[in-house]
Design a protein around this motif. Structure first.
Motif, mmCIF file in Angstrom:
data_model
loop_
_atom_site.group_PDB
_atom_site.id
_atom_site.type_symbol
_atom_site.label_atom_id
_atom_site.label_comp_id
_atom_site.label_asym_id
_atom_site.label_seq_id
_atom_site.Cartn_x
_atom_site.Cartn_y
_atom_site.Cartn_z
ATOM 1 N N TYR A 181 0.830 -1.206 0.000
ATOM 2 C CA TYR A 181 0.000 0.000 0.000
ATOM 3 C C TYR A 181 0.860 1.250 0.000
ATOM 4 O O TYR A 181 1.808 1.384 0.782
ATOM 5 C CB TYR A 181 -0.906 0.005 1.236
ATOM 6 N N GLN A 182 0.515 2.192 -0.892
ATOM 7 C CA GLN A 182 1.126 3.518 -0.920
ATOM 8 C C GLN A 182 -0.002 4.531 -1.096
ATOM 9 O O GLN A 182 -0.792 4.429 -2.038
ATOM 10 C CB GLN A 182 2.137 3.638 -2.056
ATOM 11 N N HIS A 235 -2.479 4.577 -4.362
ATOM 12 C CA HIS A 235 -3.751 3.870 -4.194
ATOM 13 C C HIS A 235 -4.874 4.782 -3.712
ATOM 14 O O HIS A 235 -5.859 4.314 -3.136
ATOM 15 C CB HIS A 235 -3.563 2.696 -3.229
ATOM 16 N N SER A 293 -2.713 4.437 6.966
ATOM 17 C CA SER A 293 -1.368 4.906 6.646
ATOM 18 C C SER A 293 -0.393 4.616 7.786
ATOM 19 O O SER A 293 0.774 4.287 7.546
ATOM 20 C CB SER A 293 -1.391 6.415 6.348
ATOM 21 N N ALA A 313 0.550 0.992 7.694
ATOM 22 C CA ALA A 313 1.530 0.765 6.624
ATOM 23 C C ALA A 313 2.915 1.261 7.029
ATOM 24 O O ALA A 313 3.926 0.625 6.716
ATOM 25 C CB ALA A 313 1.073 1.477 5.352
ATOM 26 N N ILE A 315 0.545 -4.268 4.352
ATOM 27 C CA ILE A 315 -0.738 -3.989 3.694
ATOM 28 C C ILE A 315 -0.545 -4.297 2.219
ATOM 29 O O ILE A 315 0.283 -3.680 1.546
ATOM 30 C CB ILE A 315 -1.187 -2.528 3.861
ATOM 31 N N VAL A 334 -2.234 -4.475 -1.521
ATOM 32 C CA VAL A 334 -3.328 -4.001 -2.358
ATOM 33 C C VAL A 334 -3.422 -4.921 -3.570
ATOM 34 O O VAL A 334 -2.474 -5.023 -4.362
ATOM 35 C CB VAL A 334 -3.110 -2.544 -2.804
ATOM 36 N N ILE A 385 -7.954 -4.635 -0.231
ATOM 37 C CA ILE A 385 -6.840 -4.480 0.701
ATOM 38 C C ILE A 385 -6.832 -5.650 1.676
ATOM 39 O O ILE A 385 -7.861 -5.985 2.267
ATOM 40 C CB ILE A 385 -6.924 -3.143 1.461
#
Length: 297
Positions: free
Chosen positions: A146-147, A151, A176, A179, A186, A188, A202
């Motif tokens: 996840y970023q 995303h 966030s 993450a 996380i 995605v 997610i």
């Protein structure tokens, strides 16, 4: 005996709210976290929030874990904390001495991860047929950490979905933070038609379990059975890395979503409802408190 988060080796089962990854996140957000050893093999994560005028409020969610029911009950009975203690138990419990039941139990769908052939065989026939159709469609599935910037489309779509269906998910700040303090945990899962994302999902990783956190879809993704292919690819990815269980979340409807979860081969696991213990000066009043008729968790 209290220990710092991360000190006790993880034992199965390991639901998200009892995991070190969750403890790391809560601590980073300023919530007081304590992890206790329970008997020889168990553990329990307690989170404490301090409120003006009210003082400390303590919460145990889906714990203790890793010990038998007798040891868990004895731990809860003897647990010393300042302020009220709320417990959402991870297993059915007819009663907990010193506690009053606030809500009845819910159920979650737990999917055991194993070999590719065994997981494929455990799929419901209709679910497996939908997966076969998805595998023939020109969809590209990606699995990336996840970023927030990359995303944003997924988070925006989920927030719009929350407003339409009137439910609440984690605030973006919590996601966030998770993450940031748990790098790479996380995942995605996205489905693309060409360069356009048509479905997103997610997964939160907290060994040896993982949790299905959120998902969004489009008409194109729905018609292509994208979520079937995405969950299947996630199952393979997790199993290949030693994860044992994918928690697909609560079974509370709508019926189509419940069927989707259970037809993956997941089993229904009953939780134990929500229980409250008040500080000792208020304990005599417990016997006069009644749960409203028909109230559900």
């Amino acid at each position: 005996m209290a220990r710092p988060a991360g000190h006790i080796a993880l034992m199965v089962p390991n639901p998200l709210s009892q995991s070190d990854a969750y403890a790391n996140t809560l601590s980073a957000l300023g919530t007081e976290v304590r992890i206790d050893r329970v008997a020889e093999t168990g553990r329990c994560l307690i989170q404490t929030r301090h409120f003006p005028c009210l003082g400390p409020i303590n919460l145990i969610s889906r714990g203790p874990v890793g010990s038998d029911q007798n040891a868990a009950s004895e731990y809860l009975r003897s647990l010393q904390v300042k302020g009220p203690l709320i417990v959402n138990t991870g297993h059915r419990a007819p009663s907990i001495k010193g506690f009053i039941r606030l809500t009845r139990s819910k159920s979650v769908a737990l999917l055991s991860l194993s070999t590719r052939d065994r997981m494929r065989a455990n799929l419901h026939q209709n679910w497996r047929n939908a997966l076969k159709r998805a595998e023939t469609v020109a969809l590209r599935i990606s699995n990336t950490p996840y970023q927030m910037d990359q995303h944003k489309w997924l988070i925006d779509a989920d927030q719009a979905q929350q407003k339409i269906h009137r439910y609440r998910n984690w605030p973006e700040r919590v996601l966030s933070t998770f993450a940031s303090v748990n790098p790479g945990q996380i995942r995605v899962i996205s489905a693309y038609h060409g360069k356009t994302p048509v479905s997103g999902m997610i997964i939160l990783c907290h060994r040896p379990w993982a949790t299905y956190h959120l998902a969004v879809n489009t008409d194109l993704g729905r018609n292509a059975n994208a979520h079937h292919l995405m969950i299947w690819q996630a199952m393979l990815w997790l199993a290949n890395r030693g994860y044992t269980t994918l928690d697909l979340g609560l079974i509370t409807g709508p019926p189509g979503l419940d069927r989707f979860k259970l037809r993956t081969g997941a089993v229904r696991h009953d939780l134990g409802g929500t229980w409250l213990r008040l500080p000792k000066p208020l304990m005599p009043q417990l016997s006069s408190i009644q749960v409203p008729s028909g109230q559900k968790a």
